[in-house]
Design a protein around this motif. Sequence first.
Motif, PDB file in Angstrom:
ATOM      1  N   ARG A  27      24.992 -48.966  14.099  1.00 32.35           N
ATOM      2  CA  ARG A  27      24.159 -47.748  14.069  1.00 32.35           C
ATOM      3  C   ARG A  27      22.898 -47.988  13.250  1.00 32.35           C
ATOM      4  O   ARG A  27      21.804 -47.559  13.635  1.00 32.35           O
ATOM      5  CB  ARG A  27      24.975 -46.594  13.476  1.00 32.35           C
ATOM      6  N   ALA A  28      23.043 -48.702  12.111  1.00 36.91           N
ATOM      7  CA  ALA A  28      21.870 -49.003  11.281  1.00 36.91           C
ATOM      8  C   ALA A  28      20.897 -49.907  12.032  1.00 36.91           C
ATOM      9  O   ALA A  28      19.668 -49.702  11.967  1.00 36.91           O
ATOM     10  CB  ALA A  28      22.320 -49.670   9.978  1.00 36.91           C
ATOM     11  N   LEU A  29      21.417 -50.900  12.763  1.00 38.42           N
ATOM     12  CA  LEU A  29      20.542 -51.789  13.535  1.00 38.42           C
ATOM     13  C   LEU A  29      19.811 -51.012  14.631  1.00 38.42           C
ATOM     14  O   LEU A  29      18.625 -51.243  14.887  1.00 38.42           O
ATOM     15  CB  LEU A  29      21.369 -52.919  14.145  1.00 38.42           C
ATOM     16  N   HIS A  30      20.501 -50.102  15.278  1.00 37.93           N
ATOM     17  CA  HIS A  30      19.857 -49.275  16.301  1.00 37.93           C
ATOM     18  C   HIS A  30      18.745 -48.419  15.687  1.00 37.93           C
ATOM     19  O   HIS A  30      17.671 -48.252  16.287  1.00 37.93           O
ATOM     20  CB  HIS A  30      20.893 -48.379  16.986  1.00 37.93           C
ATOM     21  N   ASN A  31      18.990 -47.880  14.511  1.00 33.78           N
ATOM     22  CA  ASN A  31      17.959 -47.065  13.860  1.00 33.78           C
ATOM     23  C   ASN A  31      16.713 -47.894  13.553  1.00 33.78           C
ATOM     24  O   ASN A  31      15.583 -47.421  13.739  1.00 33.78           O
ATOM     25  CB  ASN A  31      18.514 -46.452  12.572  1.00 33.78           C
ATOM     26  N   LEU A  32      16.922 -49.130  13.096  1.00 31.93           N
ATOM     27  CA  LEU A  32      15.776 -49.996  12.803  1.00 31.93           C
ATOM     28  C   LEU A  32      15.016 -50.339  14.087  1.00 31.93           C
ATOM     29  O   LEU A  32      13.773 -50.310  14.118  1.00 31.93           O
ATOM     30  CB  LEU A  32      16.248 -51.275  12.112  1.00 31.93           C
ATOM     31  N   ALA A  33      15.769 -50.686  15.145  1.00 25.48           N
ATOM     32  CA  ALA A  33      15.118 -51.011  16.412  1.00 25.48           C
ATOM     33  C   ALA A  33      14.387 -49.806  16.989  1.00 25.48           C
ATOM     34  O   ALA A  33      13.355 -49.944  17.663  1.00 25.48           O
ATOM     35  CB  ALA A  33      16.157 -51.523  17.405  1.00 25.48           C
ATOM     36  N   GLU A  34      14.891 -48.624  16.713  1.00 25.27           N
ATOM     37  CA  GLU A  34      14.337 -47.395  17.273  1.00 25.27           C
ATOM     38  C   GLU A  34      13.090 -46.933  16.523  1.00 25.27           C
ATOM     39  O   GLU A  34      12.065 -46.612  17.120  1.00 25.27           O
ATOM     40  CB  GLU A  34      15.406 -46.299  17.221  1.00 25.27           C
ATOM     41  N   TYR A  35      13.201 -46.901  15.186  1.00 24.54           N
ATOM     42  CA  TYR A  35      12.166 -46.197  14.412  1.00 24.54           C
ATOM     43  C   TYR A  35      11.162 -47.113  13.730  1.00 24.54           C
ATOM     44  O   TYR A  35      10.053 -46.679  13.416  1.00 24.54           O
ATOM     45  CB  TYR A  35      12.828 -45.298  13.368  1.00 24.54           C
ATOM     46  N   GLN A  37       9.547 -49.457  15.008  1.00 24.49           N
ATOM     47  CA  GLN A  37       8.445 -49.784  15.895  1.00 24.49           C
ATOM     48  C   GLN A  37       7.358 -48.696  15.902  1.00 24.49           C
ATOM     49  O   GLN A  37       6.262 -48.895  16.434  1.00 24.49           O
ATOM     50  CB  GLN A  37       8.955 -50.006  17.305  1.00 24.49           C
ATOM     51  N   ILE A  38       7.660 -47.533  15.334  1.00 16.05           N
ATOM     52  CA  ILE A  38       6.667 -46.449  15.303  1.00 16.05           C
ATOM     53  C   ILE A  38       5.440 -46.862  14.492  1.00 16.05           C
ATOM     54  O   ILE A  38       4.299 -46.576  14.856  1.00 16.05           O
ATOM     55  CB  ILE A  38       7.309 -45.169  14.739  1.00 16.05           C
ATOM     56  N   ASP A  39       5.691 -47.548  13.382  1.00 21.56           N
ATOM     57  CA  ASP A  39       4.614 -48.036  12.524  1.00 21.56           C
ATOM     58  C   ASP A  39       4.335 -49.492  12.902  1.00 21.56           C
ATOM     59  O   ASP A  39       5.212 -50.343  12.807  1.00 21.56           O
ATOM     60  CB  ASP A  39       5.038 -47.929  11.063  1.00 21.56           C
ATOM     61  N   ALA A  40       3.131 -49.796  13.339  1.00 23.27           N
ATOM     62  CA  ALA A  40       2.795 -51.145  13.805  1.00 23.27           C
ATOM     63  C   ALA A  40       3.047 -52.196  12.737  1.00 23.27           C
ATOM     64  O   ALA A  40       3.405 -53.338  13.050  1.00 23.27           O
ATOM     65  CB  ALA A  40       1.336 -51.186  14.258  1.00 23.27           C
ATOM     66  N   THR A  41       2.881 -51.825  11.472  1.00 19.73           N
ATOM     67  CA  THR A  41       3.105 -52.800  10.402  1.00 19.73           C
ATOM     68  C   THR A  41       4.573 -53.156  10.257  1.00 19.73           C
ATOM     69  O   THR A  41       4.917 -54.175   9.660  1.00 19.73           O
ATOM     70  CB  THR A  41       2.584 -52.255   9.062  1.00 19.73           C
ATOM     71  N   GLN A  42       5.469 -52.295  10.785  1.00 21.73           N
ATOM     72  CA  GLN A  42       6.904 -52.529  10.693  1.00 21.73           C
ATOM     73  C   GLN A  42       7.507 -53.055  12.007  1.00 21.73           C
ATOM     74  O   GLN A  42       8.711 -53.184  12.133  1.00 21.73           O
ATOM     75  CB  GLN A  42       7.619 -51.229  10.293  1.00 21.73           C
ATOM     76  N   ARG A  43       6.621 -53.319  12.968  1.00 25.37           N
ATOM     77  CA  ARG A  43       7.121 -53.760  14.268  1.00 25.37           C
ATOM     78  C   ARG A  43       7.991 -55.027  14.174  1.00 25.37           C
ATOM     79  O   ARG A  43       8.986 -55.150  14.909  1.00 25.37           O
ATOM     80  CB  ARG A  43       5.945 -53.993  15.225  1.00 25.37           C
ATOM     81  N   PRO A  44       7.688 -56.007  13.312  1.00 30.17           N
ATOM     82  CA  PRO A  44       8.582 -57.166  13.191  1.00 30.17           C
ATOM     83  C   PRO A  44      10.013 -56.793  12.814  1.00 30.17           C
ATOM     84  O   PRO A  44      10.961 -57.461  13.226  1.00 30.17           O
ATOM     85  CB  PRO A  44       7.927 -58.019  12.103  1.00 30.17           C
ATOM     86  N   VAL A  45      10.185 -55.707  12.027  1.00 32.20           N
ATOM     87  CA  VAL A  45      11.540 -55.259  11.678  1.00 32.20           C
ATOM     88  C   VAL A  45      12.268 -54.763  12.920  1.00 32.20           C
ATOM     89  O   VAL A  45      13.444 -55.078  13.141  1.00 32.20           O
ATOM     90  CB  VAL A  45      11.477 -54.155  10.596  1.00 32.20           C
ATOM     91  N   ALA A  46      11.568 -54.000  13.770  1.00 39.11           N
ATOM     92  CA  ALA A  46      12.179 -53.524  15.008  1.00 39.11           C
ATOM     93  C   ALA A  46      12.545 -54.700  15.909  1.00 39.11           C
ATOM     94  O   ALA A  46      13.628 -54.725  16.519  1.00 39.11           O
ATOM     95  CB  ALA A  46      11.230 -52.574  15.732  1.00 39.11           C
ATOM     96  N   GLU A 578       9.387 -64.378   8.614  1.00 40.56           N
ATOM     97  CA  GLU A 578       8.224 -63.496   8.742  1.00 40.56           C
ATOM     98  C   GLU A 578       7.807 -63.269  10.195  1.00 40.56           C
ATOM     99  O   GLU A 578       7.067 -62.329  10.484  1.00 40.56           O
ATOM    100  CB  GLU A 578       7.037 -64.089   7.977  1.00 40.56           C
ATOM    101  N   HIS A 579       8.305 -64.102  11.116  1.00 43.54           N
ATOM    102  CA  HIS A 579       7.847 -64.026  12.499  1.00 43.54           C
ATOM    103  C   HIS A 579       9.024 -64.134  13.481  1.00 43.54           C
ATOM    104  O   HIS A 579       9.220 -65.173  14.111  1.00 43.54           O
ATOM    105  CB  HIS A 579       6.826 -65.136  12.789  1.00 43.54           C
ATOM    106  N   PRO A 580       9.814 -63.108  13.603  1.00 43.55           N
ATOM    107  CA  PRO A 580      10.901 -63.142  14.596  1.00 43.55           C
ATOM    108  C   PRO A 580      10.326 -63.171  16.010  1.00 43.55           C
ATOM    109  O   PRO A 580       9.390 -62.429  16.326  1.00 43.55           O
ATOM    110  CB  PRO A 580      11.667 -61.848  14.323  1.00 43.55           C
TER     111      PRO A 580
END
Length: 602
Positions: A27-35, A37-46, A578-580
């Motif tokens: 569930r936590a991984l889904h939340n990261l993949a979901e939210y 990506q909203i902030d472009a600076t956090q897109r690597p986390v998604a 730093e670069h997935p």
Amino acid sequence: MLQRLQGFLQSDFHEYNARPYARLSMRALHNLAEYAQIDATQRPVADAATMVLDYLAARFAASSNGLRRAATFRRHFDHRSYGPFFGNYSDEETWWGATMFGATQKLIELRHGRADWGSGSDMGQLAIGRYRVNDLIVDLLLRHENALYDGLAQTNYFQTYRHEGFEAYYHSNSYLISSGGIYTPLTGEYVTGAGHGAESFEHDSLGAALPTVVMPKWSLGKDRTELIRIDGHKDDDSRFNNCVGPNFACGLNPVVPDDLQGRFRQGPRPCAFAVAGLIADKWNQMGAEKGVFGCPTTAEANSAEGQGRFQMFERGEILASPGQNMVLAAFYKSGSNDIAVEWAITTRYSYDFFNVRWDKDGVNLGQWAVQHDDPNASRTGGNWTVPTKGNGKYRIVVEGCDGRPLSNSECRQGFSAPLILNLPGFGACTIVNGAWTFVDMTAGCDGLPDAGFFAAVNVLPCERDDCKFGFIYTNEKENDTLTSFEEKVIHNNGFTTYVSDGVNQFKKNDGGAVNFKPRHDANELGIVHMDDWPLNTYDMESLRLAKGDVVDADGKGCVVITNQSLHKALFLDFRNWEHPLERVVPLINIVNCQNVGGLTSP
């Protein structure tokens, strides 16, 4: 956060396959993949969270059959004895897989399509989220799940995972062999709740080794106790079920469930033999060829012992014993090895109670007095279930008596002519030959669909300890019958001596051989040598995070998921935290983490 996510593609989860916490991690991984990506600076986390989810999806595809998964786990240790595959304490990825892959055929067949009561919130959240499993991975699972119905091309594969525990799987077109893994002690620094009852948490966080199971691809097996399996050592901390390879598994305490030994092959219809007289009356009363007896397999004949007339059927025997004016019937109970016995006086006599006596191979196993006022009896008849003790020849007789058992009683007419039943019975979907049990998992056994394979199970007593040991050999039927399969196995191995603590050799029907060690340690695979061994090592300590035909992961952040049927691979490169990077590449040659070429992170 990126470094933490990278760690999952380097060493998997500390609480691997945890029950019930894996779903919370998902569930936590889904939340990261979901939210994220909203902030472009956090897109690597998604992107990184999506890569971890794809790794877990590929692991689920390689380690499950019809959503059923029997993987070793750390946390909760007390759930290690829980057998159901679709229950509240089953593998935590079951309902995630149902939502993400939609492969619900077995759920419909085995549980009428009903999900567990605790699964709703997780499934609902997943369904409305954006993450979807990569099509390449979906195809891996659905190709095996649907191939029996849709005729899709399939590929057998072998897969291992080496995290803090160990997992091994062999997936064929007909079944999944799932290893039970190893017991793993707790590494103290990870104990959750330290300072708040830490001692109980330490026990709870042990890694559990489960039975190794053979999971067929038809509607049998909503609980692992229904499956051919290797239970392993009786002590939790000595249970190491690592011995799994293509078509083969070994270990301590192999089991062929009674449910499988109680299955029978239905012969052609209409029935080949006529049924008449008192025997026909009883047969028709029990449903004739559609009832518990099925069709007769012999003509009516004289009993070899006593003055009776008997006739054998697909699932039992009916006998008329004129000296007692009694008709007796015995049939193999569905779903067990026990024998159901019924008797009825045809005329003249009535009794206070009936003695039921049963022997096995000439040795008396028991006798029971059934009173006329018991719920299962009257003065002119009754029924009783004979508890069997292993395979052999069972002899069952009944006599009517007046008075009281073990006191002043008279049994004037004496015992009936005997019912004689062998276990397994004629037409059973199992053959027992000494230490060998051969199981037919093809069409025609109790009307079940065709799972398409045979299994040979060898069980022997250990040289030390109170245990048994042995191995399971599976073979897809091709043009064989169960009898011809048995003959080949016995011809190749019938005079071989096997030992529990040393290295043995088994010769497969295709000419290949496997050397194996049933009692092996936590750091041993159990397979010492196999002619068609898919890995380049037998040293478990040298195995990377994932190695096999589906997933290759080097433990450094590189994961390659291969779909041979689509000629594509999914490359997950997280070696640079730093670069997935994730991309699908054509499968021109073998692609793994040693030859991914220029597909590297910036």
